[in-house]
Motif scaffolding. Structure first.
Motif, PDB file in Angstrom:
ATOM      1  N   ARG A  87      68.885   2.010  30.753  1.00 20.41           N
ATOM      2  CA  ARG A  87      69.011   1.681  32.096  1.00 20.41           C
ATOM      3  C   ARG A  87      68.136   2.616  32.452  1.00 20.41           C
ATOM      4  NH1 ARG A  87      69.967   6.801  33.725  1.00 20.41           N
ATOM      5  NH2 ARG A  87      72.566   6.808  34.191  1.00 20.41           N
TER       6      ARG A  87
ATOM      7  N   TYR B 185      75.306  11.156  44.150  1.00 21.96           N
ATOM      8  CA  TYR B 185      75.245  10.466  42.854  1.00 21.96           C
ATOM      9  C   TYR B 185      76.014  10.998  41.849  1.00 21.96           C
ATOM     10  CZ  TYR B 185      72.252  12.040  38.255  1.00 21.96           C
ATOM     11  OH  TYR B 185      71.969  12.213  36.988  1.00 21.96           O
TER      12      TYR B 185
ATOM     13  N   THR C  61      70.077   6.979  29.048  1.00 23.05           N
ATOM     14  CA  THR C  61      68.232   7.976  28.849  1.00 23.05           C
ATOM     15  C   THR C  61      68.223   8.117  29.908  1.00 23.05           C
ATOM     16  OG1 THR C  61      67.120   5.830  29.406  1.00 23.05           O
ATOM     17  CG2 THR C  61      67.811   6.254  27.194  1.00 23.05           C
TER      18      THR C  61
HETATM   19  N1  GLU Z   1      68.305   8.555  39.798  1.00 20.88           N
HETATM   20  C1  GLU Z   1      67.991   9.684  39.430  1.00 20.88           C
HETATM   21  C2  GLU Z   1      66.966  10.041  39.800  1.00 20.88           C
HETATM   22  O1  GLU Z   1      66.026   9.117  40.439  1.00 20.88           O
HETATM   23  C3  GLU Z   1      68.142   9.386  38.269  1.00 20.88           C
HETATM   24  C4  GLU Z   1      69.376   9.611  37.794  1.00 20.88           C
HETATM   25  C5  GLU Z   1      70.165   8.699  35.834  1.00 20.88           C
HETATM   26  O2  GLU Z   1      69.216   8.790  35.412  1.00 20.88           O
HETATM   27  O3  GLU Z   1      71.121   9.179  35.675  1.00 20.88           O
HETATM   28  O4  GLU Z   1      66.161  10.837  39.091  1.00 20.88           O
END
Ligand code: GLU
Length: 289
Positions: A6, A193, A210
């Protein structure tokens, strides 16, 4: 076995070259193994995320020619799933409410003589973990705002030693204590998060996470949460970060490096890909371990 990857940007600004790399890595990893790749909008921070950035992300990715599975997961629609996970952790006894303000945490760290050499400056000293039962109940009653923190010692006692595998850097020992008692639900946001990412990676059947090397250190927290929540454990691939000429990691405020600006300046998707040459995983790279 078909793999699932993803790309999970936060819609807080325009995508830049670093995001293009993350998206390419996720797509390439899936393609190299005949798998699927999802796009996920990590928009739990509703104060910073904007719907127009989501549209811009979809547009930029389409321009780059990177395709994803049709279903786009939007985290702000899944708060109830994260609440369930948080409740499970609470019942396991690995969470505690923390009433400290940022200022208080900073003052406490300073009073202890600052963060030890080489350690992250903002490790929470565990003030609210040490509250007596009565004092905690009193504070809860008082209506003072609080967040929920992971008691990483209690968690480690339950999980025992854990490992995780990075496809570039090999087997890693899980040491969540390096980041201390991280926040799992904030005062102004019912999740974090860390919770959202592990819940969704499991829900989407992600087999290969990844992402950039900047998130390497939080993987121990994620591995711990997966063990506590009894979720499947993926493999990780932490790619290099794209830096500017000064060696600083690109940020969303680096307007000149936004994909939109590049497009408007007449660059083609092939030009962008050329800038990322050498960063994208080679076929079979993940087989090396
Ligand atoms: N949303 C996170 C970012 O934009 C990435 C999170 C992830 O890939 O685990 O840095």
């Amino acid at each position: 076995m078909p793999i699932v990857t993803r790309f999970a940007p936060s819609p807080t600004g325009d995508l830049h070259l670093g995001h293009a790399l993350a998206a390419y890595v996720a797509r390439t990893m899936a393609d190299n193994y005949g798998g699927r790749c999802y796009l996920r909008m990590e928009d739990i921070d509703t104060t910073r995320c904007r719907p127009q950035y989501m549209d811009a992300i979809v547009e930029d990715l389409a321009w780059l020619g990177i395709s994803f599975e049709q279903e786009i997961v939007i985290q702000s629609k899944r708060f109830c799933k994260y609440a369930e996970a948080l409740e499970k952790l609470r019942q396991l006894g690995v969470l505690y409410p923390c009433f400290c303000t940022r200022k208080e945490v900073a003052a406490e760290i300073a009073a202890m003589g600052g963060a030890p050499q080489g350690e992250q400056i903002d490790i929470y000293p565990g003030t609210c973990r040490k509250l007596t039962h009565e004092h905690r109940a009193e504070l809860l009653q008082s209506g003072k705002p609080y967040c929920w923190r992971l008691d990483c010692r209690a968690a480690a006692k339950l999980t025992g030693p854990l490992e995780w595998i990075d496809l570039r850097f090999g087997k890693q020992l899980c040491r969540p204590e390096l980041l201390g008692d991280v926040i799992l639900a904030r005062k102004d946001c019912p999740t974090s998060y860390h919770i959202a990412v592990v819940v969704d990676d499991a829900a989407q059947g992600v087999t290969h996470v990844t992402r950039g090397k900047d998130l390497f250190s939080v993987t121990g927290v994620h591995r711990t949460l997966q063990a506590l929540l009894e979720l499947p454990v993926p493999l990780w691939y932490h790619h290099e970060l794209v830096c500017d000429e000064q060696g600083k990691r690109l940020a969303k405020r680096d307007k000149a490096r936004s994909l939109r600006e590049m497009r408007e300046a007449g660059m083609s998707p092939a030009d962008v890909l050329r800038l990322l040459d050498g960063f994208i995983p080679r076929e079979n790279e993940a087989d090396a371990l």
